[in-house]
Design a protein around this motif. Structure first.
Motif, PDB file in Angstrom:
ATOM      1  N   LEU B  26       0.518  -1.213  -0.099  1.00 31.98           N
ATOM      2  CA  LEU B  26       0.075  -0.475  -0.162  1.00 31.98           C
ATOM      3  C   LEU B  26       0.695   1.576   0.443  1.00 31.98           C
ATOM      4  O   LEU B  26       2.070   1.156   0.477  1.00 31.98           O
ATOM      5  CB  LEU B  26      -0.913   0.082   1.239  1.00 31.98           C
ATOM      6  N   GLU B  27       0.258   2.229  -0.402  1.00 37.98           N
ATOM      7  CA  GLU B  27       1.307   3.365   0.230  1.00 37.98           C
ATOM      8  C   GLU B  27       1.172   3.935   0.729  1.00 37.98           C
ATOM      9  O   GLU B  27       0.253   3.687   2.283  1.00 37.98           O
ATOM     10  CB  GLU B  27       0.323   4.869  -1.376  1.00 37.98           C
ATOM     11  N   PRO B  28       1.815   4.420   1.625  1.00 36.87           N
ATOM     12  CA  PRO B  28       1.756   5.589   2.946  1.00 36.87           C
ATOM     13  C   PRO B  28       0.851   5.573   3.613  1.00 36.87           C
ATOM     14  O   PRO B  28       0.413   5.722   5.062  1.00 36.87           O
ATOM     15  CB  PRO B  28       2.992   6.364   3.010  1.00 36.87           C
ATOM     16  N   TRP B  29       0.163   7.000   3.230  1.00 31.64           N
ATOM     17  CA  TRP B  29      -1.301   6.794   3.737  1.00 31.64           C
ATOM     18  C   TRP B  29      -1.881   6.179   4.036  1.00 31.64           C
ATOM     19  O   TRP B  29      -2.484   6.154   4.481  1.00 31.64           O
ATOM     20  CB  TRP B  29      -1.389   8.603   3.340  1.00 31.64           C
ATOM     21  N   GLU B  30      -2.088   5.896   3.152  1.00 26.67           N
ATOM     22  CA  GLU B  30      -3.177   4.118   3.775  1.00 26.67           C
ATOM     23  C   GLU B  30      -2.513   3.125   4.232  1.00 26.67           C
ATOM     24  O   GLU B  30      -3.258   2.728   5.217  1.00 26.67           O
ATOM     25  CB  GLU B  30      -2.866   2.843   1.753  1.00 26.67           C
ATOM     26  N   LYS B  31      -1.358   2.770   4.233  1.00 22.53           N
ATOM     27  CA  LYS B  31      -0.195   2.254   5.753  1.00 22.53           C
ATOM     28  C   LYS B  31      -0.933   2.733   6.844  1.00 22.53           C
ATOM     29  O   LYS B  31      -0.521   2.213   7.745  1.00 22.53           O
ATOM     30  CB  LYS B  31       0.987   2.149   5.310  1.00 22.53           C
ATOM     31  N   SER B  32      -0.465   4.652   6.911  1.00 27.50           N
ATOM     32  CA  SER B  32      -0.634   5.153   7.889  1.00 27.50           C
ATOM     33  C   SER B  32      -2.858   5.186   8.022  1.00 27.50           C
ATOM     34  O   SER B  32      -3.094   5.071   9.872  1.00 27.50           O
ATOM     35  CB  SER B  32      -0.729   6.499   8.328  1.00 27.50           C
ATOM     36  N   ILE B  33      -3.643   5.003   7.650  1.00 27.84           N
ATOM     37  CA  ILE B  33      -5.021   4.350   8.213  1.00 27.84           C
ATOM     38  C   ILE B  33      -4.644   3.034   8.196  1.00 27.84           C
ATOM     39  O   ILE B  33      -5.852   3.266   9.568  1.00 27.84           O
ATOM     40  CB  ILE B  33      -5.636   4.709   6.454  1.00 27.84           C
ATOM     41  N   ILE B  37      -6.716   3.105  12.238  1.00 20.50           N
ATOM     42  CA  ILE B  37      -7.738   1.559  12.726  1.00 20.50           C
ATOM     43  C   ILE B  37      -7.341   1.078  13.512  1.00 20.50           C
ATOM     44  O   ILE B  37      -8.246   0.287  14.623  1.00 20.50           O
ATOM     45  CB  ILE B  37      -8.474   1.289  11.275  1.00 20.50           C
ATOM     46  N   LEU B  38      -6.363   0.121  13.276  1.00 21.07           N
ATOM     47  CA  LEU B  38      -6.053  -1.332  13.744  1.00 21.07           C
ATOM     48  C   LEU B  38      -5.110  -0.581  15.201  1.00 21.07           C
ATOM     49  O   LEU B  38      -5.811  -1.378  15.866  1.00 21.07           O
ATOM     50  CB  LEU B  38      -4.721  -2.080  12.868  1.00 21.07           C
ATOM     51  N   PHE B  39      -4.520   0.018  15.263  1.00 24.05           N
ATOM     52  CA  PHE B  39      -4.651   0.040  16.548  1.00 24.05           C
ATOM     53  C   PHE B  39      -5.256   0.782  17.635  1.00 24.05           C
ATOM     54  O   PHE B  39      -5.099   1.042  18.900  1.00 24.05           O
ATOM     55  CB  PHE B  39      -2.976   1.404  16.724  1.00 24.05           C
ATOM     56  N   SER B  40      -5.794   1.822  16.750  1.00 24.52           N
ATOM     57  CA  SER B  40      -7.049   2.240  17.973  1.00 24.52           C
ATOM     58  C   SER B  40      -8.687   1.225  18.423  1.00 24.52           C
ATOM     59  O   SER B  40      -8.389   0.965  19.675  1.00 24.52           O
ATOM     60  CB  SER B  40      -7.642   3.475  17.530  1.00 24.52           C
ATOM     61  N   ALA B  41      -8.260   0.313  17.481  1.00 28.02           N
ATOM     62  CA  ALA B  41      -9.574  -0.851  18.183  1.00 28.02           C
ATOM     63  C   ALA B  41      -8.796  -1.265  18.607  1.00 28.02           C
ATOM     64  O   ALA B  41      -9.804  -1.861  20.484  1.00 28.02           O
ATOM     65  CB  ALA B  41      -9.948  -1.796  16.899  1.00 28.02           C
ATOM     66  N   ILE B  42      -7.475  -1.707  18.817  1.00 25.84           N
ATOM     67  CA  ILE B  42      -6.360  -2.392  19.898  1.00 25.84           C
ATOM     68  C   ILE B  42      -7.213  -1.811  21.092  1.00 25.84           C
ATOM     69  O   ILE B  42      -6.844  -2.125  22.555  1.00 25.84           O
ATOM     70  CB  ILE B  42      -5.719  -2.658  19.146  1.00 25.84           C
ATOM     71  N   ALA B  43      -6.613  -0.308  21.107  1.00 24.45           N
ATOM     72  CA  ALA B  43      -6.915   0.391  22.480  1.00 24.45           C
ATOM     73  C   ALA B  43      -7.571   0.452  22.566  1.00 24.45           C
ATOM     74  O   ALA B  43      -8.409   0.682  24.285  1.00 24.45           O
ATOM     75  CB  ALA B  43      -6.165   1.985  21.877  1.00 24.45           C
TER      76      ALA B  43
END
Lengths: 587, 80
Positions: B26-33, B37-43
């Motif tokens: 993926l492109e960097p901005w997609e990676k950060s999305i 999302i993943l880390f906020s879900a885990i958090a």
């Protein structure tokens, strides 16, 4: 810089037909009950000889409800037909890897939809073809899965394919360096050249892709004598004396009565099958047959039925059905039944079970079309393809087809067989009537390389190359397997598919290998099933042991980095006990 | 794989994470999305479990102890 562009296998050009080319007109499989087939047992002369008295067919059905860890290819069912062990393996995908692969595709698909959404509302620029404003209310053109896949998955790792080469594609090659500033939508050549990349991708099995040596010299002489273009078709005024010479040589090489050469390998298949079969004929095609065979079968207008890859029970069932039921609705017998198989399947690295196919073909009086695109030159003690490999009689195969593109380092294809067949094709095949005849230097390259393989040049150069290829193949396959990679296919096949599975690893593997100066071909959907992405090595006789060691070392490094060593079988492989290197050399 | 230090090991782990999830391509901005999302879900999962799990455990304990503790009394009451 003389740049010779050779395109590598791209996943959306080298399309294999996995599904059925045409819908089966009638699913007669349920109809053949055991009672229907009783009369076949009376015809049991052959089966009793093979020891299968009880079975209705020539080959026994495998036990049901048995789920082996490996697909059953490692077991030879009719070992009496084979002169030597037929070792072929397709290790099962580990469950965890399969789940993670699907998850990866799921994530990428979600992002694909996100990007499509952004493109649809013009939030980002759309680089690919889309409907015009005035066509908006018509049937959508770019919505199917293939288009979605190309836009959102293939584009992201496109730098691994269609890479231009600027030297002879021998054991080492030079690549044109290119960069992309917009994530692979466009490429820019930097003007630099990546030198001496080890070539593990070209179908250069016997190493005849050379710009020096006997073949190249002969081709230059032919150019000086005849020029390059012929400017007419074979049946008009485009027939040169070296065309005749080539055809006689090919017939002698194959051990058939007569042969015919064409300027393009793909067209040899796609234009000659329609000349051979038509309406009211049945084509039984392996599910992994090449696109050219599939296209030819479809163009012919015959009914096509597809059997499972290299599965003789499946083929026999279709044959029995076809004979028992005849054509759909009218129940007239089929005019012809043509079995279409390939010698080496280029994506699986498997070799056709030819002795069994020939036995079936003889028993059920069908015709056999054998495509030796990858196997001619690359298999057999004399390099005469899969027929030579199994030690069979070439006359048992009705239509021997092959290409000059791979082992001979030239271009074009041939068809060999009985005199009547070739005479008929000369008058009826589209590629004989309408295609311009082969270029003289190409013809000369084939003649010279074929003479070398046959040993007619008075040296042992050809047989040395064949031996070298077989040695390299055994070595490379064994080393990869011992490292713990999952390798598909037959032990003797110079096409070595190595499983990658996950979509991101396709891109990463190609890039990491090129960083280590090794050019490989990576393959994904639609050339393979969606989860079985793979890298494919093509071994050549031109590879020295040092080159192979360099390539193996790099592969092992990348394998550790990307965690590609999926294999769960015990190492070293116990079933390889019979395969001493010496015995393989003698074949 | 041999690692010289923890940093190298962590970067290798991150690389594996990129490859397995497929966000390597993926492109960097997609990676950060994806990462956010993943880390906020885990958090969120961790936070909610921190806030609510103790309460639920206490309530469950009370509930079960009530059932077990009160049963003899109620049968006695019924007998009378």
């Amino acid at each position: 810089m003389t740049s010779q562009y050779i395109s590598w296998v791209t996943p959306n050009l080298d399309i294999y037909s996995r599904g059925r080319p045409t819908k089966m007109t009638e699913s007669s499989s349920n109809k053949l009950l055991n009672g229907d087939s009783c009369h076949w047992t009376s015809n049991g002369k052959k089966s009793s000889k093979n020891g299968f008295v009880k079975s209705h067919g020539l080959f026994q059905e495998p036990q049901k409800y048995r789920r082996p860890r490996e697909k059953n290819q490692n077991v030879t069912h009719n070992s009496s037909l084979y002169k030597k062990p037929f070792a072929e393996s397709f290790e099962e995908t580990p469950l965890l890897v399969a789940v993670l692969t699907y998850m990866g595709y799921g994530i990428l698909t979600i992002f694909g939809y996100l990007r499509d959404f952004l493109r649809h509302w013009s939030i980002e620029k759309c680089h690919v073809a889309r409907e015009k404003e005035e066509q908006k209310d018509f049937v959508p053109l770019y919505q199917d899965f293939e288009n979605f896949y190309t836009r959102n998955l293939y584009m992201r790792i496109r730098d691994n394919w269609n890479r231009p080469i600027c030297s002879v594609p021998g054991a080492k090659m030079d690549l044109v360096e290119r960069v992309s500033h917009d994530y692979n939508w466009t490429f820019e050549h930097t003007g630099r050249v990546v030198k001496d990349v080890i070539n593990m991708g070209s179908y250069n099995y016997l190493g005849f892709a050379e710009n020096i040596g006997a073949c190249a010299n002969a081709a230059i002489e032919a150019t000086e004598k005849y020029g390059v273009g012929v400017g007419s078709t074979r049946c008009e005024i485009g027939s040169l004396d070296i065309h005749e010479e080539l055809e006689q040589l090919v017939a002698r090489f194959l051990g058939v009565e007569s042969s015919m050469a064409f300027g393009m390998g793909f067209a040899t298949n796609s234009m000659n099958i329609p000349a051979l079969t038509g309406k009211g004929c049945l084509i039984l095609s392996d599910e992994l047959n090449h696109a050219s065979l599939v296209l030819g079968a479809r163009l012919s207008g015959s009914t096509i039925r597809v059997f499972k890859h290299n599965n003789m029970q499946s083929l026999e069932k279709l044959l029995r059905d076809a004979i028992a039921h005849g054509q759909p609705r009218t129940h007239r017998p089929w005019k012809k039944i043509l079995i279409v198989v390939e010698g080496i399947y280029s994506m699986e690295g498997s070799i056709v079970r030819l002795p069994e196919v020939v036995a079936l073909k003889k028993r059920y009086k069908a015709y056999l079309y054998l495509d030796e695109a990858h196997s001619i030159g690359a298999l057999g003690p004399n390099g005469r393809g899969v027929v030579d490999y199994f030690g069979l009689d070439p006359k048992d195969v009705d239509i021997m087809m092959g290409t000059f593109t791979k082992s001979f380092g030239a271009a074009g294809g041939y068809i060999g067989g009985k005199q009547e067949l070739i005479d008929y094709l000369r008058r009826h095949s589209h590629s004989a009537l309408y295609a311009t005849s082969m270029s003289p230097p190409v013809v000369q390259q084939i003649i010279t390389s074929m003479r070398i393989i046959m040993g007619e040049d008075g040296t042992t150069l050809g047989i040395d190359r064949i031996r070298q290829l077989s040695e390299n193949t055994t070595y490379f396959r064994r080393e990869l397997r011992e490292m713990g990679f999952i390798i598909y296919g037959n032990e003797d096949s110079p096409v070595v598919p190595m499983m990658l599975y996950m979509p991101a690893k396709i891109g990463a593997f190609g890039r990491e290998m090129l960083k280590r100066n090794i050019g490989t071909v990576v393959v994904g959907f639609p050339a393979t099933p969606i989860i079985e992405s793979r890298a494919r090595f093509c071994i050549s006789a031109a590879h020295t042991r040092e080159m192979l060691d360099t390539a193996l070392k790099a592969t092992s490094e990348v394998g550790d980095l990307l965690q590609l060593k999926y294999s769960r079988r015990e190492r070293p492989l116990p079933s390889l006990g019979w395969m001493a290197e010496e015995s393989l050399l003698q074949d | 794989m041999n690692f010289k230090n923890l940093r190298e090991y962590l970067s290798w782990l991150y690389y594996q994470y990129l490859l397995i999830t497929g966000i390597y391509v993926l492109e960097p901005w997609e990676k950060s999305i994806f990462n956010s999302i993943l880390f906020s879900a885990i958090a969120m999962v961790i936070y909610t479990s921190y806030v609510f799990v103790p309460i639920h455990v206490r309530l469950a304990l009370e509930f079960f102890s009530k059932i077990i503790g009160s049963q003899p009394e109620s049968t006695v009451a019924l007998m009378n």
